[in-house]
Design a protein around this motif. Structure first.
Motif, PDB file in Angstrom:
ATOM      1  N   THR A  16      20.764   1.788  12.190  1.00  0.00           N
ATOM      2  CA  THR A  16      20.482   2.335  10.929  1.00  0.00           C
ATOM      3  C   THR A  16      21.457   1.504   9.994  1.00  0.00           C
ATOM      4  N   PHE A  17      21.115   1.716   8.878  1.00  0.00           N
ATOM      5  CA  PHE A  17      21.718   0.876   7.600  1.00  0.00           C
ATOM      6  C   PHE A  17      22.181   1.821   6.569  1.00  0.00           C
ATOM      7  N   GLU A  18      23.416   1.783   6.088  1.00  0.00           N
ATOM      8  CA  GLU A  18      24.092   2.682   4.919  1.00  0.00           C
ATOM      9  C   GLU A  18      24.283   1.704   3.694  1.00  0.00           C
ATOM     10  N   GLU A  21      14.467   5.841  -3.662  1.00  0.00           N
ATOM     11  CA  GLU A  21      14.040   5.341  -5.068  1.00  0.00           C
ATOM     12  C   GLU A  21      15.145   5.195  -6.042  1.00  0.00           C
ATOM     13  N   PRO A  22      16.240   6.180  -6.146  1.00  0.00           N
ATOM     14  CA  PRO A  22      17.393   5.852  -7.033  1.00  0.00           C
ATOM     15  C   PRO A  22      18.157   4.796  -6.558  1.00  0.00           C
ATOM     16  N   TYR A  23      18.535   4.554  -5.131  1.00  0.00           N
ATOM     17  CA  TYR A  23      19.212   3.324  -4.821  1.00  0.00           C
ATOM     18  C   TYR A  23      18.316   2.083  -4.967  1.00  0.00           C
ATOM     19  N   SER A  24      17.064   2.359  -4.801  1.00  0.00           N
ATOM     20  CA  SER A  24      16.330   1.119  -5.388  1.00  0.00           C
ATOM     21  C   SER A  24      16.650   0.629  -6.679  1.00  0.00           C
ATOM     22  N   LEU A  25      16.662   1.696  -7.591  1.00  0.00           N
ATOM     23  CA  LEU A  25      16.825   1.461  -9.021  1.00  0.00           C
ATOM     24  C   LEU A  25      18.424   0.880  -9.040  1.00  0.00           C
ATOM     25  N   LYS A  72      12.626   1.111   9.225  1.00  0.00           N
ATOM     26  CA  LYS A  72      11.389   1.184   8.522  1.00  0.00           C
ATOM     27  C   LYS A  72      11.313   1.609   7.030  1.00  0.00           C
ATOM     28  N   ALA A  73      12.505   2.063   6.602  1.00  0.00           N
ATOM     29  CA  ALA A  73      12.703   2.496   5.152  1.00  0.00           C
ATOM     30  C   ALA A  73      12.906   1.210   4.351  1.00  0.00           C
ATOM     31  N   LEU A  74      13.511   0.364   5.008  1.00  0.00           N
ATOM     32  CA  LEU A  74      14.195  -1.020   4.516  1.00  0.00           C
ATOM     33  C   LEU A  74      13.086  -2.175   4.315  1.00  0.00           C
ATOM     34  N   GLU A  75      11.873  -1.923   4.911  1.00  0.00           N
ATOM     35  CA  GLU A  75      10.924  -3.097   4.980  1.00  0.00           C
ATOM     36  C   GLU A  75      10.534  -3.851   3.742  1.00  0.00           C
ATOM     37  N   ASN A  76      10.775  -3.336   2.886  1.00  0.00           N
ATOM     38  CA  ASN A  76      10.873  -3.963   1.445  1.00  0.00           C
ATOM     39  C   ASN A  76      12.173  -4.769   0.866  1.00  0.00           C
ATOM     40  N   VAL A  77      13.040  -4.552   1.632  1.00  0.00           N
ATOM     41  CA  VAL A  77      14.394  -4.938   1.207  1.00  0.00           C
ATOM     42  C   VAL A  77      14.474  -6.600   1.746  1.00  0.00           C
ATOM     43  N   ASP A  78      14.660  -7.333   1.151  1.00  0.00           N
ATOM     44  CA  ASP A  78      14.726  -8.692   1.704  1.00  0.00           C
ATOM     45  C   ASP A  78      16.290  -8.812   2.243  1.00  0.00           C
ATOM     46  N   GLU A  79      16.356 -10.125   3.207  1.00  0.00           N
ATOM     47  CA  GLU A  79      17.472 -10.096   3.902  1.00  0.00           C
ATOM     48  C   GLU A  79      18.830 -10.311   3.061  1.00  0.00           C
ATOM     49  N   LYS A  80      18.654 -10.875   1.933  1.00  0.00           N
ATOM     50  CA  LYS A  80      19.833 -11.113   1.041  1.00  0.00           C
ATOM     51  C   LYS A  80      20.243  -9.887   0.384  1.00  0.00           C
ATOM     52  N   ARG A  81      19.455  -9.168   0.000  1.00  0.00           N
ATOM     53  CA  ARG A  81      19.685  -7.739  -0.487  1.00  0.00           C
ATOM     54  C   ARG A  81      20.246  -6.940   0.649  1.00  0.00           C
ATOM     55  N   ARG A 103       9.223   1.307  -2.838  1.00  0.00           N
ATOM     56  CA  ARG A 103       7.996   1.555  -2.677  1.00  0.00           C
ATOM     57  C   ARG A 103       6.994   1.109  -3.885  1.00  0.00           C
ATOM     58  N   ASP A 104       6.115   0.839  -3.685  1.00  0.00           N
ATOM     59  CA  ASP A 104       5.135  -0.020  -4.777  1.00  0.00           C
ATOM     60  C   ASP A 104       6.033  -1.101  -5.496  1.00  0.00           C
ATOM     61  N   PRO A 105       6.176  -2.151  -4.827  1.00  0.00           N
ATOM     62  CA  PRO A 105       6.837  -3.193  -5.190  1.00  0.00           C
ATOM     63  C   PRO A 105       6.788  -3.803  -6.423  1.00  0.00           C
ATOM     64  N   GLU A 106       5.563  -3.793  -6.883  1.00  0.00           N
ATOM     65  CA  GLU A 106       5.091  -4.456  -8.168  1.00  0.00           C
ATOM     66  C   GLU A 106       5.527  -3.442  -9.400  1.00  0.00           C
ATOM     67  N   VAL A 107       5.821  -2.196  -9.084  1.00  0.00           N
ATOM     68  CA  VAL A 107       6.264  -1.314 -10.238  1.00  0.00           C
ATOM     69  C   VAL A 107       8.225  -1.726 -10.416  1.00  0.00           C
ATOM     70  N   PHE A 108       8.587  -1.875  -9.410  1.00  0.00           N
ATOM     71  CA  PHE A 108       9.858  -2.335  -9.356  1.00  0.00           C
ATOM     72  C   PHE A 108      10.164  -3.332 -10.095  1.00  0.00           C
ATOM     73  N   GLU A 109       9.078  -4.408  -9.808  1.00  0.00           N
ATOM     74  CA  GLU A 109       9.245  -5.916 -10.340  1.00  0.00           C
ATOM     75  C   GLU A 109       9.085  -5.733 -12.082  1.00  0.00           C
ATOM     76  N   VAL A 110       8.430  -4.905 -12.449  1.00  0.00           N
ATOM     77  CA  VAL A 110       8.408  -4.739 -13.777  1.00  0.00           C
ATOM     78  C   VAL A 110       9.412  -4.046 -14.376  1.00  0.00           C
TER      79      VAL A 110
END
Length: 264
Positions: free
Chosen positions: A172-174, A108-112, A151-160, A73-80
């Motif tokens: 669903t995705f686990e 969020e913690p899983y994104s990190l 829907k929760a994974l819309e910012n996750v690219d196919e490779k990831r 969420r807020d991809p630009e934050v995660f990019e920094v």
């Protein structure tokens, strides 16, 4: 009289949220969260508090309509975090520890953790541990399970997506075990005054303090200050801010993305 039913009627009239649109246990969990923050002991006491404190109406409305979060969420934050913060920490630490406070259902913690895994692939000598905490044990159980809809994974690219998630037949995705293993979920009350650990390298707490009073926000700022090592990073929500009384505790790192560093 059923005090919870009476409270619901006031919520529908004053907050203009139809409680029947939500599961009763959800409504109760969100109200109980506000009760803890307002030091009210039962539904009747909280009802009186709600009627006597008009500012609580907005805080309760925010609590009841909390946005569903998503990965990155807020991809630009995660990019920094990916391009600057994690590499900086890897240059200075072999063991990196991050606290994701108010982690809700775990996105969020899983994104990190995904970013941490990518970092550790490049820096074999570095380990990353993410402490993910929330006061709500129900959402923590969902976070631990780590199963999400598309829907929760819309910012996750196919490779990831292929690398870090298991696709189930129901759509669903686990989260895969190598990502889950980087995150330690724990129940924790941010108003307890005690950090989950000390000398941490980073704290993320985004879109949580909007439900707090100014005093509670300041107390939380002191809590994160005490949890972080000198020069540790504090990632806030985009709409959040430090009050004048506590702004000296941190210095700006990336003002646009609301990322600060602990002052000496």
């Amino acid at each position: 009289m059923d005090e919870f039913a009476s409270l619901q009627r006031s919520i529908e009239k004053l907050v203009r949220i139809k409680c029947s649109n939500y599961k009763e246990d959800y409504i109760k969990r969100r109200i109980l969260s506000r009760m803890r923050l307002t030091n009210t002991t039962d539904f009747e006491a909280y009802h009186r508090y709600l009627l006597a404190n008009p500012q609580e109406l907005d805080l309760l409305r925010n609590a009841l309509t909390i946005n569903v979060t998503k990965f990155f969420r807020d991809p630009e934050v995660f990019e920094v975090i990916r391009r600057e913060i994690l590499p900086d920490l890897a240059r200075r630490r072999e063991s990196i520890r991050i606290w994701c406070a108010g982690c809700a259902t775990g996105e969020e913690p899983y994104s990190l953790a995904i970013l941490a895994h990518e970092l550790m692939t490049l820096h074999k000598n570095v380990t990353v541990t993410i402490y993910a905490t929330d006061i709500d044990t129900v959402v923590l159980q969902k976070a631990i399970a780590g199963v999400y809809d598309r829907k929760a994974l819309e910012n996750v690219d196919e490779k990831r997506l292929r690398k870090h998630f298991i696709s189930h037949d129901d759509g669903t995705f686990e989260v895969r075990p190598h990502i889950k293993s980087l995150v330690k979920f724990r129940e924790h009350d941010l108003m307890s005054g005690a950090p989950i650990a000390r000398y941490l390298d980073a704290v993320t707490c985004r879109n949580v303090t909007i439900y707090f009073t100014e005093k509670q926000k300041n107390d939380l700022t002191h809590l994160f200050y005490s949890a972080l090592a000198v020069d540790g990073y504090y990632v806030m929500g985009k709409t959040e801010y430090l009050a004048r009384e506590v702004e000296h505790l941190f210095v700006p790192y990336n003002s646009m993305q609301k990322i600060l560093r602990r002052a000496a």
